[in-house]
Scaffold this motif. Sequence first.
Motif, PDB file in Angstrom:
ATOM      1  N   HIS A  17      37.956  34.033  32.153  1.00 14.30           N
ATOM      2  CA  HIS A  17      37.351  35.281  32.977  1.00 14.30           C
ATOM      3  C   HIS A  17      38.525  36.234  32.698  1.00 14.30           C
ATOM      4  O   HIS A  17      39.703  35.873  32.792  1.00 14.30           O
ATOM      5  CB  HIS A  17      37.274  35.051  34.422  1.00 14.30           C
ATOM      6  CG  HIS A  17      36.159  33.979  34.626  1.00 14.30           C
ATOM      7  ND1 HIS A  17      36.287  32.603  34.976  1.00 14.30           N
ATOM      8  CD2 HIS A  17      34.775  34.330  34.635  1.00 14.30           C
ATOM      9  CE1 HIS A  17      35.289  32.150  35.179  1.00 14.30           C
ATOM     10  NE2 HIS A  17      34.377  33.173  35.178  1.00 14.30           N
ATOM     11  N   ASP A  18      38.331  37.481  32.604  1.00 11.01           N
ATOM     12  CA  ASP A  18      39.050  38.508  32.253  1.00 11.01           C
ATOM     13  C   ASP A  18      38.256  39.816  33.060  1.00 11.01           C
ATOM     14  O   ASP A  18      37.544  40.425  32.212  1.00 11.01           O
ATOM     15  CB  ASP A  18      39.655  39.011  31.072  1.00 11.01           C
ATOM     16  CG  ASP A  18      40.636  40.137  31.253  1.00 11.01           C
ATOM     17  OD1 ASP A  18      40.958  40.775  32.063  1.00 11.01           O
ATOM     18  OD2 ASP A  18      41.525  40.087  30.407  1.00 11.01           O
ATOM     19  N   ILE A  19      38.344  39.971  34.237  1.00 11.19           N
ATOM     20  CA  ILE A  19      37.270  40.960  35.006  1.00 11.19           C
ATOM     21  C   ILE A  19      38.120  41.836  36.070  1.00 11.19           C
ATOM     22  O   ILE A  19      39.290  41.472  36.639  1.00 11.19           O
ATOM     23  CB  ILE A  19      36.355  40.032  35.956  1.00 11.19           C
ATOM     24  CG1 ILE A  19      35.744  39.246  35.113  1.00 11.19           C
ATOM     25  CG2 ILE A  19      35.649  40.880  36.853  1.00 11.19           C
ATOM     26  CD1 ILE A  19      34.979  38.120  35.943  1.00 11.19           C
ATOM     27  N   SER A  20      37.788  43.156  35.788  1.00  7.28           N
ATOM     28  CA  SER A  20      38.661  44.328  36.513  1.00  7.28           C
ATOM     29  C   SER A  20      37.774  44.939  37.394  1.00  7.28           C
ATOM     30  O   SER A  20      36.478  45.144  36.779  1.00  7.28           O
ATOM     31  CB  SER A  20      39.426  45.082  35.475  1.00  7.28           C
ATOM     32  OG  SER A  20      40.230  44.200  34.774  1.00  7.28           O
ATOM     33  N   VAL A  21      38.157  45.842  38.140  1.00  5.95           N
ATOM     34  CA  VAL A  21      37.715  46.605  39.040  1.00  5.95           C
ATOM     35  C   VAL A  21      38.529  47.836  39.396  1.00  5.95           C
ATOM     36  O   VAL A  21      39.593  47.640  39.549  1.00  5.95           O
ATOM     37  CB  VAL A  21      36.662  46.027  40.297  1.00  5.95           C
ATOM     38  CG1 VAL A  21      37.806  45.648  41.127  1.00  5.95           C
ATOM     39  CG2 VAL A  21      35.821  47.133  41.040  1.00  5.95           C
ATOM     40  N   ARG A  22      37.879  49.007  39.457  1.00  5.32           N
ATOM     41  CA  ARG A  22      38.662  50.284  39.726  1.00  5.32           C
ATOM     42  C   ARG A  22      37.802  50.906  40.914  1.00  5.32           C
ATOM     43  O   ARG A  22      36.599  51.283  40.630  1.00  5.32           O
ATOM     44  CB  ARG A  22      38.902  51.126  38.984  1.00  5.32           C
ATOM     45  CG  ARG A  22      39.545  52.514  39.434  1.00  5.32           C
ATOM     46  CD  ARG A  22      39.913  53.460  38.369  1.00  5.32           C
ATOM     47  NE  ARG A  22      40.634  53.427  37.027  1.00  5.32           N
ATOM     48  CZ  ARG A  22      40.012  53.336  35.793  1.00  5.32           C
ATOM     49  NH1 ARG A  22      38.513  53.797  35.921  1.00  5.32           N
ATOM     50  NH2 ARG A  22      40.857  52.573  35.087  1.00  5.32           N
ATOM     51  N   VAL A  23      38.403  50.936  42.335  1.00  4.92           N
ATOM     52  CA  VAL A  23      37.611  51.585  43.311  1.00  4.92           C
ATOM     53  C   VAL A  23      38.371  52.967  43.787  1.00  4.92           C
ATOM     54  O   VAL A  23      39.549  52.891  43.894  1.00  4.92           O
ATOM     55  CB  VAL A  23      37.344  50.580  44.364  1.00  4.92           C
ATOM     56  CG1 VAL A  23      36.671  51.621  45.866  1.00  4.92           C
ATOM     57  CG2 VAL A  23      36.576  49.412  44.152  1.00  4.92           C
ATOM     58  N   THR A  24      37.666  54.042  43.326  1.00  8.60           N
ATOM     59  CA  THR A  24      38.333  55.255  44.047  1.00  8.60           C
ATOM     60  C   THR A  24      37.849  55.429  45.396  1.00  8.60           C
ATOM     61  O   THR A  24      36.804  55.391  45.646  1.00  8.60           O
ATOM     62  CB  THR A  24      37.994  56.413  43.197  1.00  8.60           C
ATOM     63  OG1 THR A  24      38.041  56.185  41.722  1.00  8.60           O
ATOM     64  CG2 THR A  24      38.388  57.748  43.576  1.00  8.60           C
ATOM     65  N   ILE A  25      38.815  55.863  46.165  1.00  7.36           N
ATOM     66  CA  ILE A  25      38.872  56.022  47.613  1.00  7.36           C
ATOM     67  C   ILE A  25      39.372  57.614  47.958  1.00  7.36           C
ATOM     68  O   ILE A  25      40.141  57.995  47.394  1.00  7.36           O
ATOM     69  CB  ILE A  25      39.192  54.804  48.464  1.00  7.36           C
ATOM     70  CG1 ILE A  25      40.637  54.709  48.107  1.00  7.36           C
ATOM     71  CG2 ILE A  25      38.403  53.736  48.317  1.00  7.36           C
ATOM     72  CD1 ILE A  25      41.224  53.543  49.158  1.00  7.36           C
ATOM     73  N   ASP A  26      38.738  58.084  49.304  1.00  5.44           N
ATOM     74  CA  ASP A  26      39.374  59.182  49.587  1.00  5.44           C
ATOM     75  C   ASP A  26      40.340  58.701  50.860  1.00  5.44           C
ATOM     76  O   ASP A  26      40.593  57.510  51.174  1.00  5.44           O
ATOM     77  CB  ASP A  26      38.341  60.042  50.386  1.00  5.44           C
ATOM     78  CG  ASP A  26      37.224  59.585  51.404  1.00  5.44           C
ATOM     79  OD1 ASP A  26      37.812  58.448  52.116  1.00  5.44           O
ATOM     80  OD2 ASP A  26      36.262  60.049  51.761  1.00  5.44           O
TER      81      ASP A  26
ATOM     82  N   ALA B 123      34.348  51.630  38.844  1.00  5.18           N
ATOM     83  CA  ALA B 123      34.176  51.086  37.559  1.00  5.18           C
ATOM     84  C   ALA B 123      34.575  49.703  37.665  1.00  5.18           C
ATOM     85  O   ALA B 123      35.482  49.215  38.292  1.00  5.18           O
ATOM     86  CB  ALA B 123      35.121  51.984  36.481  1.00  5.18           C
ATOM     87  N   ALA B 124      33.827  48.842  36.932  1.00  4.19           N
ATOM     88  CA  ALA B 124      33.886  47.243  36.628  1.00  4.19           C
ATOM     89  C   ALA B 124      33.907  47.168  35.091  1.00  4.19           C
ATOM     90  O   ALA B 124      33.231  47.767  34.551  1.00  4.19           O
ATOM     91  CB  ALA B 124      33.059  46.800  37.593  1.00  4.19           C
ATOM     92  N   SER B 125      34.385  45.971  34.805  1.00  7.57           N
ATOM     93  CA  SER B 125      34.508  45.593  33.519  1.00  7.57           C
ATOM     94  C   SER B 125      34.706  43.961  33.581  1.00  7.57           C
ATOM     95  O   SER B 125      35.300  43.407  34.333  1.00  7.57           O
ATOM     96  CB  SER B 125      35.442  46.186  32.544  1.00  7.57           C
ATOM     97  OG  SER B 125      36.952  45.689  32.933  1.00  7.57           O
ATOM     98  N   SER B 126      33.941  43.207  32.525  1.00  6.27           N
ATOM     99  CA  SER B 126      34.072  41.829  32.242  1.00  6.27           C
ATOM    100  C   SER B 126      34.379  41.593  30.925  1.00  6.27           C
ATOM    101  O   SER B 126      33.564  41.776  29.923  1.00  6.27           O
ATOM    102  CB  SER B 126      32.832  41.171  32.638  1.00  6.27           C
ATOM    103  OG  SER B 126      32.435  41.348  33.992  1.00  6.27           O
ATOM    104  N   ASP B 127      35.564  41.655  30.578  1.00  7.87           N
ATOM    105  CA  ASP B 127      36.033  41.534  29.034  1.00  7.87           C
ATOM    106  C   ASP B 127      35.813  40.258  28.506  1.00  7.87           C
ATOM    107  O   ASP B 127      35.864  40.012  27.476  1.00  7.87           O
ATOM    108  CB  ASP B 127      37.373  41.937  28.971  1.00  7.87           C
ATOM    109  CG  ASP B 127      37.673  43.591  29.453  1.00  7.87           C
ATOM    110  OD1 ASP B 127      36.749  44.271  28.842  1.00  7.87           O
ATOM    111  OD2 ASP B 127      38.677  43.851  29.962  1.00  7.87           O
ATOM    112  N   TYR B 128      36.112  39.255  29.386  1.00  3.45           N
ATOM    113  CA  TYR B 128      35.798  37.694  29.129  1.00  3.45           C
ATOM    114  C   TYR B 128      35.141  37.061  30.155  1.00  3.45           C
ATOM    115  O   TYR B 128      35.486  37.360  31.342  1.00  3.45           O
ATOM    116  CB  TYR B 128      37.245  37.116  28.879  1.00  3.45           C
ATOM    117  CG  TYR B 128      38.037  37.302  27.560  1.00  3.45           C
ATOM    118  CD1 TYR B 128      37.583  36.392  26.339  1.00  3.45           C
ATOM    119  CD2 TYR B 128      38.893  37.915  27.566  1.00  3.45           C
ATOM    120  CE1 TYR B 128      38.422  36.389  25.091  1.00  3.45           C
ATOM    121  CE2 TYR B 128      39.537  38.404  26.134  1.00  3.45           C
ATOM    122  CZ  TYR B 128      39.284  37.537  25.226  1.00  3.45           C
ATOM    123  OH  TYR B 128      39.950  37.682  23.965  1.00  3.45           O
TER     124      TYR B 128
END
Length: 182
Positions: free
Chosen positions: A58-67, A76-81
Amino acid sequence: MPLPPATAARSRKHRRSITFEGFKRDDGLWDIEGRLVNVKDQDLELRNGVRRRGEPIHDISVRVTIDGAMNVVNVAASSDYTPFMGVCERIVPDYRQIIGLNLFKGFLKAVKALFGDTRGCAHLSELLMALPTAAYQTFAGEAKHGEHEKKPFHLDRCHALSTDSEVVRRYYPRWYRSQTPG
């Protein structure tokens, strides 16, 4: 205090790395990025082939933009592996459902309701569950001491910061509540 030494000879079979980074953006918003990587120290035979030693399962990422109020304004999320490339990552767009949630007001319960069991990716959801504390740590140092009109978020979130603790009595006297009746 570090862990005590292992009491038996052993060989590592698996490594899971989870990292978070927090960023203050020029537009006044904040990005919290999380990444989870699972790697085996030996070849792993999956149903659809072999993953070689050192290659991520697994190589999984998430970016959450908050105020500044901890409201999620973008994701934004991704699952590269993943073990089943072409299938696992299909769920990634569903995670945009967290837009509008507040990291400190019902967020964990909402993530469980939205993505529990087969409704989501266990690993991506695991990253989301750690987001509130990662965001809090990102904000640490931004507020000046004594500026709190409301009780600081971190109080009553762990035993050391219980509002009846010695730490709160000493460093946050305004919020200290004695356990002694009267």
